[in-house]
Design a protein around this motif. Structure first.
Motif, PDB file in Angstrom:
ATOM      1  N   LYS A   1       0.820  -1.214   0.000  1.00  0.00           N
ATOM      2  CA  LYS A   1       0.000   0.000   0.000  1.00  0.00           C
ATOM      3  C   LYS A   1       0.851   1.259   0.000  1.00  0.00           C
ATOM      4  N   ASP A   2       1.959   1.236   0.737  1.00  0.00           N
ATOM      5  CA  ASP A   2       2.806   2.429   0.871  1.00  0.00           C
ATOM      6  C   ASP A   2       4.253   1.970   1.039  1.00  0.00           C
ATOM      7  N   VAL A   3       5.069   2.196  -0.008  1.00  0.00           N
ATOM      8  CA  VAL A   3       6.457   1.720   0.056  1.00  0.00           C
ATOM      9  C   VAL A   3       7.268   2.471   1.109  1.00  0.00           C
ATOM     10  N   THR A   4       6.811   3.636   1.517  1.00  0.00           N
ATOM     11  CA  THR A   4       7.585   4.402   2.500  1.00  0.00           C
ATOM     12  C   THR A   4       7.480   3.832   3.905  1.00  0.00           C
ATOM     13  N   SER A   5       6.450   3.007   4.149  1.00  0.00           N
ATOM     14  CA  SER A   5       6.248   2.462   5.497  1.00  0.00           C
ATOM     15  C   SER A   5       6.326   0.943   5.553  1.00  0.00           C
ATOM     16  N   HIS A   6       6.332   0.266   4.400  1.00  0.00           N
ATOM     17  CA  HIS A   6       6.406  -1.195   4.385  1.00  0.00           C
ATOM     18  C   HIS A   6       7.768  -1.637   4.944  1.00  0.00           C
ATOM     19  N   PRO A   7       7.804  -2.667   5.805  1.00  0.00           N
ATOM     20  CA  PRO A   7       9.063  -3.076   6.458  1.00  0.00           C
ATOM     21  C   PRO A   7      10.202  -3.402   5.495  1.00  0.00           C
ATOM     22  N   ALA A   8       9.893  -3.934   4.328  1.00  0.00           N
ATOM     23  CA  ALA A   8      10.954  -4.296   3.390  1.00  0.00           C
ATOM     24  C   ALA A   8      11.577  -3.078   2.729  1.00  0.00           C
ATOM     25  N   PHE A   9      10.802  -2.003   2.585  1.00  0.00           N
ATOM     26  CA  PHE A   9      11.253  -0.826   1.851  1.00  0.00           C
ATOM     27  C   PHE A   9      11.649   0.347   2.752  1.00  0.00           C
ATOM     28  N   LYS A  10      11.029   0.425   3.932  1.00  0.00           N
ATOM     29  CA  LYS A  10      11.229   1.606   4.772  1.00  0.00           C
ATOM     30  C   LYS A  10      12.704   1.914   5.065  1.00  0.00           C
ATOM     31  N   PRO A  11      13.541   0.914   5.410  1.00  0.00           N
ATOM     32  CA  PRO A  11      14.930   1.268   5.713  1.00  0.00           C
ATOM     33  C   PRO A  11      15.655   1.950   4.571  1.00  0.00           C
ATOM     34  N   ILE A  12      15.501   1.444   3.347  1.00  0.00           N
ATOM     35  CA  ILE A  12      16.235   2.033   2.228  1.00  0.00           C
ATOM     36  C   ILE A  12      15.581   3.337   1.778  1.00  0.00           C
TER      37      ILE A  12
ATOM     38  N   SER B   1      12.162 -10.934  -2.694  1.00  0.00           N
ATOM     39  CA  SER B   1      11.994 -10.834  -1.248  1.00  0.00           C
ATOM     40  C   SER B   1      13.142 -10.030  -0.664  1.00  0.00           C
ATOM     41  N   GLY B   2      12.857  -9.283   0.393  1.00  0.00           N
ATOM     42  CA  GLY B   2      13.864  -8.423   0.983  1.00  0.00           C
ATOM     43  C   GLY B   2      14.611  -9.108   2.115  1.00  0.00           C
ATOM     44  N   PHE B   3      15.734  -8.528   2.496  1.00  0.00           N
ATOM     45  CA  PHE B   3      16.524  -9.050   3.614  1.00  0.00           C
ATOM     46  C   PHE B   3      16.189  -8.337   4.925  1.00  0.00           C
ATOM     47  N   ALA B   4      15.667  -7.132   4.830  1.00  0.00           N
ATOM     48  CA  ALA B   4      15.300  -6.404   6.043  1.00  0.00           C
ATOM     49  C   ALA B   4      14.202  -7.158   6.783  1.00  0.00           C
ATOM     50  N   GLY B   5      14.399  -7.370   8.073  1.00  0.00           N
ATOM     51  CA  GLY B   5      13.400  -8.047   8.887  1.00  0.00           C
ATOM     52  C   GLY B   5      13.597  -9.539   9.020  1.00  0.00           C
TER      53      GLY B   5
ATOM     54  N   ARG C   1      19.440  -2.292   7.110  1.00  0.00           N
ATOM     55  CA  ARG C   1      19.504  -0.853   6.844  1.00  0.00           C
ATOM     56  C   ARG C   1      19.722  -0.522   5.379  1.00  0.00           C
ATOM     57  N   PHE C   2      20.422  -1.410   4.643  1.00  0.00           N
ATOM     58  CA  PHE C   2      20.889  -1.013   3.316  1.00  0.00           C
ATOM     59  C   PHE C   2      20.462  -1.944   2.182  1.00  0.00           C
ATOM     60  N   ASP C   3      19.489  -2.811   2.414  1.00  0.00           N
ATOM     61  CA  ASP C   3      19.041  -3.698   1.342  1.00  0.00           C
ATOM     62  C   ASP C   3      18.320  -2.890   0.268  1.00  0.00           C
ATOM     63  N   GLU C   4      18.839  -2.933  -0.951  1.00  0.00           N
ATOM     64  CA  GLU C   4      18.253  -2.198  -2.075  1.00  0.00           C
ATOM     65  C   GLU C   4      17.427  -3.170  -2.905  1.00  0.00           C
ATOM     66  N   ILE C   5      16.126  -2.969  -2.900  1.00  0.00           N
ATOM     67  CA  ILE C   5      15.202  -3.953  -3.453  1.00  0.00           C
ATOM     68  C   ILE C   5      15.177  -3.896  -4.975  1.00  0.00           C
ATOM     69  N   ASP C   6      15.325  -5.073  -5.600  1.00  0.00           N
ATOM     70  CA  ASP C   6      15.260  -5.202  -7.060  1.00  0.00           C
ATOM     71  C   ASP C   6      13.851  -5.639  -7.455  1.00  0.00           C
ATOM     72  N   ALA C   7      13.454  -5.285  -8.677  1.00  0.00           N
ATOM     73  CA  ALA C   7      12.108  -5.628  -9.124  1.00  0.00           C
ATOM     74  C   ALA C   7      12.104  -6.004 -10.601  1.00  0.00           C
TER      75      ALA C   7
END
Length: 485
Positions: A26-37, A232-236, A248-254
């Motif tokens: 819903k919101d990439v700015t707050s989702h756990p996988a995306f928020k750190p980066i 899938s992300g590494f954060a969390g 902190r620094f996982d950069e998500i690929d798509a």
């Protein structure tokens, strides 16, 4: 003018279709996988507003009297490159790690196309005007700009026309408003960036002068018809105490799906022009390789610092064999540093009048940085020892019953108590041994094309005429061997 971190966050709350782990985000700015980066990228924006960092991260443009980002500034003189280098180093030190896809390293790909104005003017001068407009917009609007290169490709023994045509991104229709494209691209950071420079990966077009696959454009990453299917992300996956880098620094690929997406004509940089596509593939990294390699320099510092702390805590740094390994890491680090420094000192004018790092030195430095990275990571593992794969996680150190035992066996002396040792070993594991470390290594090996392409770039940019002429004269060969009439 330069944006704030919150303005960046708001710009990507645009209803874009992002999926991760089978979930619609819903919101990439707050989702756990995306928020750190996302927070890291927001911090980079905010640094340009901090009194402490403002003059390092930005400059005042005389024409508009507004502040713009140093990373997006067109390079015209050596000082421009020195300023960019300082800005990147400042970011890495501030965040305490390495991020690669944040914009300054990919805008250079558009500058490379700017150098091909003569090629594009031969087809349609409007394409050149579009490029100039987007360079100006990037400088002044300060978008988070990334790059889209790699397609799924399908069966590479077949032409795209002889299989599912969507295996490579292509134009399916022209309209008065623009072109409509289908296909897919793998893009790092696309799910939380503003725009991407999308271009083909085909290198050999044969005698095909016109092709629906020869298309390049600037893509609004929140556009209708785009679908971001993320890995899938590494954060969390573990706590930040146990995996301080991955969290902190996982950069998500798509995998970004283009499902009949309209590209307005003003965003098209070239179309049905294989000569332009060939040009951009051959010059794509003439600028962007510099900030990319510079980040490997920071990785080298992280490895050296981690390894040296590990051997010093037990006094192993006094041993000659250990010092030799540390010196090997230092030589690799300084080789990268020397190539970066020399490429600026001997910078060259580009076809469009920009200043590009010395191409032979830059590409040679990239080969040294990337080809030796796996070996250097393993050397750092050796220096850290087997405990990076044996140490219990932080919950064991926090457990009242286990804590005394772990304090006993993980404390070395009054300077290295168990908690500091645990932190260092967790850091080393995440840097060198974790899933995140393996992913980042693979990313480094292919993020700017595979290693064989790195060597091809050296071949195409090294000046062989000097060695050839020296041997011709030294061996008293005739001029004919040089093709001289």
């Amino acid at each position: 003018m330069i944006r704030t971190g919150e303005e960046y966050r708001e710009s990507i709350r645009d209803g874009r279709e992002v999926w991760i782990g089978g979930e619609r985000v819903k919101d990439v700015t707050s989702h756990p996988a995306f928020k750190p980066i996302v927070d890291v990228r927001a911090r980079i924006y905010d640094m340009a507003h901090d009194e402490q960092h403002q003059d390092v991260m930005s400059y005042v443009e005389e024409e508009t009297n507004s502040r713009n980002a140093i990373g997006l500034r067109l390079p015209h003189e050596r000082q421009d490159w020195e300023d960019k280098r300082v800005a990147v180093d400042t970011v890495m030190k501030d965040i305490g790690g390495v991020v690669i896809r944040v914009g300054d390293e990919t805008i250079g790909e558009v500058w490379s196309l700017y150098d091909g104005k003569e090629v594009l003017d031969a087809v349609d001068p409007q394409f050149t005007r579009n490029i100039e407009k987007h360079i100006s917009r990037a400088l002044r609007a300060d978008p988070f700009h990334v790059s889209g290169n790699t397609d799924p490709k399908g069966d590479r023994s077949k032409r795209p026309q002889d299989q599912d045509p969507d295996m490579l991104l292509h134009v399916v229709k022209e309209t008065d408003a623009g072109i409509v494209v289908r296909g897919a691209k793998y893009e790092t950071a696309a799910a939380y960036a503003n725009q991407a420079f999308v271009k083909p990966t085909i290198a050999n077009w044969g005698d095909d002068a016109l092709s629906d696959y020869a298309v390049g454009f600037i893509m609004d990453l929140g556009a209708k018809g785009l679908r971001h299917i993320c890995r899938s992300g590494f954060a969390g996956r573990g706590t930040a105490k146990d995996y301080p880098l991955a969290n902190r620094f996982d950069e998500i690929d798509a995998l970004v799906i283009f499902d009949n997406v309209l590209i307005p004509w003003e965003d098209v940089l070239f179309y049905r022009h294989t000569k332009a596509a060939t040009f951009i593939r051959s010059t794509l990294h003439r600028y962007s390789a510099f900030p990319f390699v510079q980040r490997v320099l920071t990785l080298a510092d992280m490895m050296i610092g981690t390894a040296l702390h590990n051997v010093r805590q037990t006094g192993l740094d006094k041993q000659q064999a250990v010092r030799e390994k540390l010196a090997t890491l230092a030589c690799w680090r300084e080789t990268i540093n020397a190539h970066l420094t020399a490429s600026i000192a001997l910078a060259e004018k580009s076809p469009a009048g920009l200043l590009m790092p010395n191409q032979s030195l830059l590409y040679t430095g990239r080969v040294q940085a990337i080809s030796k990275l796996p070996e250097m990571m393993h050397l750092a593992r050796e220096l850290c020892g087997g405990q990076i794969c044996l140490t219990p996680d932080s919950s064991a150190f926090d457990d009242p019953e286990l804590a005394p035992w772990l304090a006993k066996y993980y404390s070395v002396n009054e300077n290295w108590v168990a908690e500091d040792r645990r932190k260092l070993l967790a850091y080393a594991r995440d840097l060198l041994n974790s899933d995140y470390a393996g992913h980042r290594l693979t990313f480094e090996l292919f993020a700017q094309s595979p290693p064989f392409a790195h060597l091809n770039a050296v071949y195409n940019n090294f000046d062989f005429s000097g060695p050839l002429d020296f041997v011709r004269r030294s061996a008293d060969l005739s001029d004919r061997v040089m093709g001289v009439k």
